[in-house]
Design a protein around this motif. Structure first.
Motif, PDB file in Angstrom:
ATOM      1  N   PHE A   1       0.846  -1.179   0.000  1.00 17.55           N
ATOM      2  CA  PHE A   1       0.000   0.000   0.000  1.00 17.55           C
ATOM      3  C   PHE A   1       0.889   1.238   0.000  1.00 17.55           C
ATOM      4  CE2 PHE A   1      -2.926  -3.137   1.748  1.00 17.55           C
ATOM      5  CZ  PHE A   1      -4.125  -2.803   1.127  1.00 17.55           C
ATOM      6  N   SER A   2       0.578   2.182  -0.881  1.00 15.33           N
ATOM      7  CA  SER A   2       1.352   3.429  -0.946  1.00 15.33           C
ATOM      8  C   SER A   2       0.410   4.605  -0.705  1.00 15.33           C
ATOM      9  CB  SER A   2       2.028   3.566  -2.317  1.00 15.33           C
ATOM     10  OG  SER A   2       2.924   2.502  -2.545  1.00 15.33           O
ATOM     11  N   PHE A   3      -0.082   4.715   0.519  1.00 13.38           N
ATOM     12  CA  PHE A   3      -1.018   5.780   0.846  1.00 13.38           C
ATOM     13  C   PHE A   3      -0.318   7.140   0.799  1.00 13.38           C
ATOM     14  CE2 PHE A   3      -3.017   2.166   3.164  1.00 13.38           C
ATOM     15  CZ  PHE A   3      -4.236   2.173   2.487  1.00 13.38           C
ATOM     16  N   ALA A   4      -1.081   8.142   0.363  1.00  9.07           N
ATOM     17  CA  ALA A   4      -0.561   9.514   0.316  1.00  9.07           C
ATOM     18  C   ALA A   4      -1.721  10.474   0.553  1.00  9.07           C
ATOM     19  CB  ALA A   4       0.091   9.799  -1.038  1.00  9.07           C
ATOM     20  N   ASP A   5      -1.390  11.689   0.972  1.00  9.44           N
ATOM     21  CA  ASP A   5      -2.435  12.652   1.312  1.00  9.44           C
ATOM     22  C   ASP A   5      -3.295  13.028   0.107  1.00  9.44           C
ATOM     23  OD1 ASP A   5      -1.721  12.688   3.942  1.00  9.44           O
ATOM     24  OD2 ASP A   5      -0.467  14.478   3.786  1.00  9.44           O
ATOM     25  N   ASP A   6      -2.731  12.918  -1.115  1.00 11.28           N
ATOM     26  CA  ASP A   6      -3.505  13.290  -2.301  1.00 11.28           C
ATOM     27  C   ASP A   6      -4.195  12.085  -2.950  1.00 11.28           C
ATOM     28  OD1 ASP A   6      -1.300  11.994  -3.272  1.00 11.28           O
ATOM     29  OD2 ASP A   6      -0.816  13.498  -4.806  1.00 11.28           O
ATOM     30  N   MET A   7      -4.183  10.947  -2.284  1.00  8.96           N
ATOM     31  CA  MET A   7      -4.826   9.762  -2.835  1.00  8.96           C
ATOM     32  C   MET A   7      -6.335   9.978  -2.901  1.00  8.96           C
ATOM     33  SD  MET A   7      -4.134   5.876  -1.583  1.00  8.96           S
ATOM     34  CE  MET A   7      -4.746   4.464  -2.512  1.00  8.96           C
ATOM     35  N   ARG A   8      -6.964   9.409  -3.953  1.00 11.48           N
ATOM     36  CA  ARG A   8      -8.374   9.647  -4.172  1.00 11.48           C
ATOM     37  C   ARG A   8      -9.180   8.348  -4.150  1.00 11.48           C
ATOM     38  NH1 ARG A   8      -9.306  14.703  -5.476  1.00 11.48           N
ATOM     39  NH2 ARG A   8     -11.370  14.373  -6.384  1.00 11.48           N
ATOM     40  N   MET A   9     -10.440   8.485  -3.745  1.00 13.51           N
ATOM     41  CA  MET A   9     -11.410   7.403  -3.865  1.00 13.51           C
ATOM     42  C   MET A   9     -12.142   7.603  -5.187  1.00 13.51           C
ATOM     43  SD  MET A   9     -12.741   4.676  -2.665  1.00 13.51           S
ATOM     44  CE  MET A   9     -12.371   4.563  -0.902  1.00 13.51           C
ATOM     45  N   HIS A  10     -12.499   6.489  -5.841  1.00  8.92           N
ATOM     46  CA  HIS A  10     -13.073   6.577  -7.171  1.00  8.92           C
ATOM     47  C   HIS A  10     -14.429   5.892  -7.263  1.00  8.92           C
ATOM     48  CE1 HIS A  10      -9.238   8.054  -8.690  1.00  8.92           C
ATOM     49  NE2 HIS A  10      -8.644   7.065  -8.049  1.00  8.92           N
ATOM     50  N   ASN A  11     -15.206   6.339  -8.226  1.00  7.31           N
ATOM     51  CA  ASN A  11     -16.390   5.612  -8.654  1.00  7.31           C
ATOM     52  C   ASN A  11     -15.895   4.422  -9.496  1.00  7.31           C
ATOM     53  OD1 ASN A  11     -18.519   4.829 -10.615  1.00  7.31           O
ATOM     54  ND2 ASN A  11     -19.687   6.444  -9.626  1.00  7.31           N
TER      55      ASN A  11
ATOM     56  N   ARG B   1      -2.776   5.120  -9.361  1.00  5.94           N
ATOM     57  CA  ARG B   1      -3.223   5.549 -10.688  1.00  5.94           C
ATOM     58  C   ARG B   1      -4.696   5.956 -10.627  1.00  5.94           C
ATOM     59  NH1 ARG B   1      -0.700   0.883 -14.540  1.00  5.94           N
ATOM     60  NH2 ARG B   1      -1.313   2.281 -16.247  1.00  5.94           N
ATOM     61  N   ASN B   2      -5.089   6.813 -11.536  1.00  7.33           N
ATOM     62  CA  ASN B   2      -6.419   7.407 -11.509  1.00  7.33           C
ATOM     63  C   ASN B   2      -7.447   6.491 -12.173  1.00  7.33           C
ATOM     64  OD1 ASN B   2      -8.671   9.018 -11.512  1.00  7.33           O
ATOM     65  ND2 ASN B   2      -7.831  10.577 -12.897  1.00  7.33           N
ATOM     66  N   LEU B   3      -8.163   5.721 -11.368  1.00  6.81           N
ATOM     67  CA  LEU B   3      -9.149   4.798 -11.914  1.00  6.81           C
ATOM     68  C   LEU B   3     -10.412   5.501 -12.389  1.00  6.81           C
ATOM     69  CD1 LEU B   3      -8.912   1.684  -9.548  1.00  6.81           C
ATOM     70  CD2 LEU B   3      -7.486   2.342 -11.502  1.00  6.81           C
ATOM     71  N   SER B   4     -10.490   6.815 -12.234  1.00  7.71           N
ATOM     72  CA  SER B   4     -11.601   7.580 -12.797  1.00  7.71           C
ATOM     73  C   SER B   4     -11.347   7.926 -14.262  1.00  7.71           C
ATOM     74  CB  SER B   4     -11.818   8.880 -12.011  1.00  7.71           C
ATOM     75  OG  SER B   4     -12.228   8.603 -10.688  1.00  7.71           O
ATOM     76  N   ASP B   5     -10.130   7.681 -14.730  1.00 13.33           N
ATOM     77  CA  ASP B   5      -9.723   8.025 -16.096  1.00 13.33           C
ATOM     78  C   ASP B   5      -9.823   6.777 -16.976  1.00 13.33           C
ATOM     79  OD1 ASP B   5      -8.298   8.598 -18.450  1.00 13.33           O
ATOM     80  OD2 ASP B   5      -6.934   9.961 -17.422  1.00 13.33           O
ATOM     81  N   ASN B   6     -10.674   6.819 -17.985  1.00  9.45           N
ATOM     82  CA  ASN B   6     -10.847   5.658 -18.857  1.00  9.45           C
ATOM     83  C   ASN B   6      -9.568   5.279 -19.590  1.00  9.45           C
ATOM     84  OD1 ASN B   6     -13.488   5.450 -18.085  1.00  9.45           O
ATOM     85  ND2 ASN B   6     -14.358   6.189 -20.016  1.00  9.45           N
TER      86      ASN B   6
END
Length: 218
Positions: free
Chosen positions: A93-103, A136-141
């Motif tokens: 796990f590479s948690f960071a303050d700018d990590m995002r939750m995704h749909n 990585r941004n899983l909100s980005d197709n």
């Protein structure tokens, strides 16, 4: 130890790729299965932790605070606990303050497509790593299509699937089916269609569960 080699153990796992305990629980179960020599078949099924999440997602700390009322200190403690649990089963796990939750609705559509090609498990593991290890941004197709391509799937087709939403109805139906069976949190592990185990139980507990199932089989 008795094993279930006479008949394959059927395992269903209902999960989401943005659920940290889902990847931890799977890794724990996998270690127990390997150690016990159990013959099994595993099937992944969709569940959305945040079906109402906007497409752009949300900062993870803000999301945890809003959804669970966790303080920054509690959130940090939980991250450390998850990181240690992940380390114990070989997942980073590479948690960071700018990590995002995704749909993750598009994620589950891509997994549905991968399942048709016998590649759902590979893609599922790649998506766990894409989110939690590489952020990585899983909100980005485009990112989703890249992860699919990295697992041997066709990038152009992945983009087309996400653009036309051709598997939306199938994914919604699958999600609804599991909710109708009482699944409200994940990971939910169902053995042989009837024995439900919730959460990341730990390698030792999963080993005991496998022993009990083998004894019942005998």
């Amino acid at each position: 130890m008795a094993t279930l080699n006479s008949t394959k153990l059927h395992i269903d796992i209902v999960s989401d790729v943005v659920c940290p305990w889902c990847v931890i629980g799977y890794r724990q179960l996998a270690k127990a299965l390997d150690a016990s020599g159990t013959d099994y078949e595993l099937h992944w099924h969709p569940f959305e932790l945040n079906p109402n999440m906007p497409p752009e997602g949300q900062n993870l700390r803000e999301h945890i605070a809003e959804k669970y009322g966790a303080t920054p200190e509690q959130s940090q403690e939980n991250r450390l606990r998850m990181a240690q649990a992940g380390n114990d089963v070989g997942f980073e796990f590479s948690f960071a303050d700018d990590m995002r939750m995704h749909n993750t609705f598009n994620v589950h559509q891509l997994l549905h497509w991968a399942d048709q090609q016998g590649r759902m498990h590979d893609l599922k593991q790649a998506l766990f790593a894409a989110h939690f290890t590489h952020r990585r941004n899983l909100s980005d197709n485009n990112v989703l299509a890249e992860v699919a391509a990295e697992t041997g799937l066709e990038r152009t087709e992945a983009l087309a699937i996400l653009a036309d939403q051709r598997f939306a109805n199938e994914v919604r139906a699958a999600e609804s089916a599991w909710v109708s069976k009482g699944i409200s949190s994940v990971p939910a592990v169902i053995f042989n269609h009837r024995h439900l185990v919730s959460g990341a139980q730990g390698v030792e507990n999963f080993t005991r569960i496998l022993e009990q199932l083998a004894a019942a089989e005998d």
